[in-house]
Design a protein around this motif. Structure first.
Motif, PDB file in Angstrom:
ATOM      1  N   GLN A  39      43.544  38.658  38.274  1.00 34.98           N
ATOM      2  CA  GLN A  39      42.877  39.742  37.520  1.00 34.98           C
ATOM      3  C   GLN A  39      43.360  39.727  36.363  1.00 34.98           C
ATOM      4  N   VAL A  40      42.406  39.680  34.980  1.00 29.94           N
ATOM      5  CA  VAL A  40      42.654  39.927  33.860  1.00 29.94           C
ATOM      6  C   VAL A  40      42.300  41.394  33.497  1.00 29.94           C
ATOM      7  N   PRO A  41      43.438  41.995  32.908  1.00 29.01           N
ATOM      8  CA  PRO A  41      43.360  43.252  32.170  1.00 29.01           C
ATOM      9  C   PRO A  41      41.977  43.503  31.839  1.00 29.01           C
ATOM     10  N   GLY A  42      41.337  44.853  32.391  1.00 25.26           N
ATOM     11  CA  GLY A  42      40.017  45.041  32.084  1.00 25.26           C
ATOM     12  C   GLY A  42      38.689  44.495  32.467  1.00 25.26           C
ATOM     13  N   THR A  43      38.999  43.392  33.478  1.00 22.54           N
ATOM     14  CA  THR A  43      38.116  42.813  34.192  1.00 22.54           C
ATOM     15  C   THR A  43      38.304  43.114  35.745  1.00 22.54           C
ATOM     16  N   GLU A  44      37.410  42.866  36.777  1.00 20.15           N
ATOM     17  CA  GLU A  44      37.396  43.074  38.038  1.00 20.15           C
ATOM     18  C   GLU A  44      38.496  41.876  38.582  1.00 20.15           C
ATOM     19  N   ARG A  45      38.945  42.006  39.621  1.00 20.00           N
ATOM     20  CA  ARG A  45      39.784  41.152  40.464  1.00 20.00           C
ATOM     21  C   ARG A  45      39.004  39.967  40.969  1.00 20.00           C
ATOM     22  N   GLU A  46      38.990  38.707  40.919  1.00 19.74           N
ATOM     23  CA  GLU A  46      38.159  37.644  41.211  1.00 19.74           C
ATOM     24  C   GLU A  46      38.835  36.779  42.160  1.00 19.74           C
ATOM     25  N   PHE A  47      37.914  36.536  43.025  1.00 18.34           N
ATOM     26  CA  PHE A  47      38.259  35.644  44.277  1.00 18.34           C
ATOM     27  C   PHE A  47      38.752  34.228  43.701  1.00 18.34           C
ATOM     28  N   LYS A  87      44.418  25.585  32.860  1.00 20.75           N
ATOM     29  CA  LYS A  87      43.807  25.892  31.562  1.00 20.75           C
ATOM     30  C   LYS A  87      44.311  27.195  31.014  1.00 20.75           C
ATOM     31  N   PRO A  88      43.925  27.653  29.766  1.00 16.46           N
ATOM     32  CA  PRO A  88      44.300  28.923  29.304  1.00 16.46           C
ATOM     33  C   PRO A  88      43.443  29.910  29.944  1.00 16.46           C
ATOM     34  N   GLU A  89      42.196  29.664  30.367  1.00 12.59           N
ATOM     35  CA  GLU A  89      41.360  30.707  31.018  1.00 12.59           C
ATOM     36  C   GLU A  89      41.895  30.983  32.425  1.00 12.59           C
ATOM     37  N   ASP A  90      42.771  30.228  33.232  1.00 15.41           N
ATOM     38  CA  ASP A  90      43.426  30.553  34.341  1.00 15.41           C
ATOM     39  C   ASP A  90      44.621  31.706  34.212  1.00 15.41           C
ATOM     40  N   THR A  91      44.936  32.083  33.076  1.00 12.23           N
ATOM     41  CA  THR A  91      45.851  33.136  32.803  1.00 12.23           C
ATOM     42  C   THR A  91      45.456  34.521  33.274  1.00 12.23           C
ATOM     43  N   ALA A  92      46.300  35.213  34.164  1.00  8.71           N
ATOM     44  CA  ALA A  92      45.786  36.332  34.655  1.00  8.71           C
ATOM     45  C   ALA A  92      47.081  36.666  35.805  1.00  8.71           C
ATOM     46  N   VAL A  93      47.087  37.971  36.392  1.00  2.97           N
ATOM     47  CA  VAL A  93      47.830  38.190  37.573  1.00  2.97           C
ATOM     48  C   VAL A  93      47.096  37.773  38.856  1.00  2.97           C
ATOM     49  N   TYR A  94      48.012  37.040  39.379  1.00  2.00           N
ATOM     50  CA  TYR A  94      47.730  36.263  40.783  1.00  2.00           C
ATOM     51  C   TYR A  94      48.250  37.333  41.906  1.00  2.00           C
ATOM     52  N   TYR A  95      47.264  37.833  42.908  1.00  2.50           N
ATOM     53  CA  TYR A  95      47.430  38.444  43.915  1.00  2.50           C
ATOM     54  C   TYR A  95      47.297  37.725  45.295  1.00  2.50           C
ATOM     55  N   CYS A  96      48.264  38.034  46.152  1.00  2.00           N
ATOM     56  CA  CYS A  96      47.974  37.595  47.494  1.00  2.00           C
ATOM     57  C   CYS A  96      47.458  38.742  48.365  1.00  2.00           C
ATOM     58  N   ALA A  97      46.527  38.360  49.186  1.00  2.00           N
ATOM     59  CA  ALA A  97      45.985  39.113  50.319  1.00  2.00           C
ATOM     60  C   ALA A  97      45.650  38.764  51.619  1.00  2.00           C
ATOM     61  N   GLN A 119      52.423  37.134  37.333  1.00  2.00           N
ATOM     62  CA  GLN A 119      51.665  36.807  36.127  1.00  2.00           C
ATOM     63  C   GLN A 119      51.884  35.335  36.048  1.00  2.00           C
ATOM     64  N   VAL A 120      50.557  34.852  35.592  1.00  2.00           N
ATOM     65  CA  VAL A 120      50.447  33.426  35.217  1.00  2.00           C
ATOM     66  C   VAL A 120      50.019  33.243  33.707  1.00  2.00           C
ATOM     67  N   THR A 121      50.783  32.616  32.894  1.00  2.00           N
ATOM     68  CA  THR A 121      50.150  32.602  31.547  1.00  2.00           C
ATOM     69  C   THR A 121      50.131  30.996  31.305  1.00  2.00           C
ATOM     70  N   VAL A 122      49.067  30.662  30.830  1.00  2.00           N
ATOM     71  CA  VAL A 122      48.923  29.255  30.421  1.00  2.00           C
ATOM     72  C   VAL A 122      48.522  29.114  28.851  1.00  2.00           C
TER      73      VAL A 122
END
Length: 124
Positions: A39-47, A87-97, A119-122
């Motif tokens: 999930q990127v802030p302000g967007t939905e959590r994505e698979f 890639k820079p677009e992989d930057t997000a908080v990653y969640y396990c479920a 947090q993953v930052t590329v």
């Protein structure tokens, strides 16, 4: 009570690799479906990826297919996400479920248990 704890996030340059870990306690993973979302802030959590342990099938979002690999170590009750060619677009908080087997592996509302995220930052 189920607890999921992620680790392994950090800062990496584009083209680099990271391996995320998710240690589970309270239930054996072998009877469940484990997944990673982001999930990127302000967007939905994505698979991102899922591993159905009951039949050992894996699933990936198109955006990460061929670059990311999900795997599970039942002895350690831990699921991993190996991320290559980041890639820079992989930057997000990653969640396990975790969820019961069956249903839609990419539907976040089907997942009952969640970790706190890492947090993953590329950088480009």
């Amino acid at each position: 009570q189920v607890r999921l704890e992620e680790s392994g996030g950090g800062l990496v340059q584009a083209g680099g690799s990271l391996r995320l870990s998710c240690a589970a306690s309270g239930r054996p993973l072998s009877a469940y479906t484990m997944a990673w979302f982001r999930q990127v802030p302000g967007t939905e959590r994505e698979f991102v990826a899922a591993h159905s342990l009951i039949d050992d099938r894996t699933f990936y979002a198109d955006s990460v297919k061929g670059r990311f690999t999900i795997s599970t170590d039942n002895a350690k009750n831990t699921v991993y996400l190996q991320m290559n060619s980041l890639k820079p677009e992989d930057t997000a908080v990653y969640y396990c479920a975790m969820k019961n087997p069956g249903g839609y592996y990419s539907a976040r509302h089907d997942y009952r248990y969640w970790g706190q995220g890492t947090q993953v930052t590329v950088s480009s």
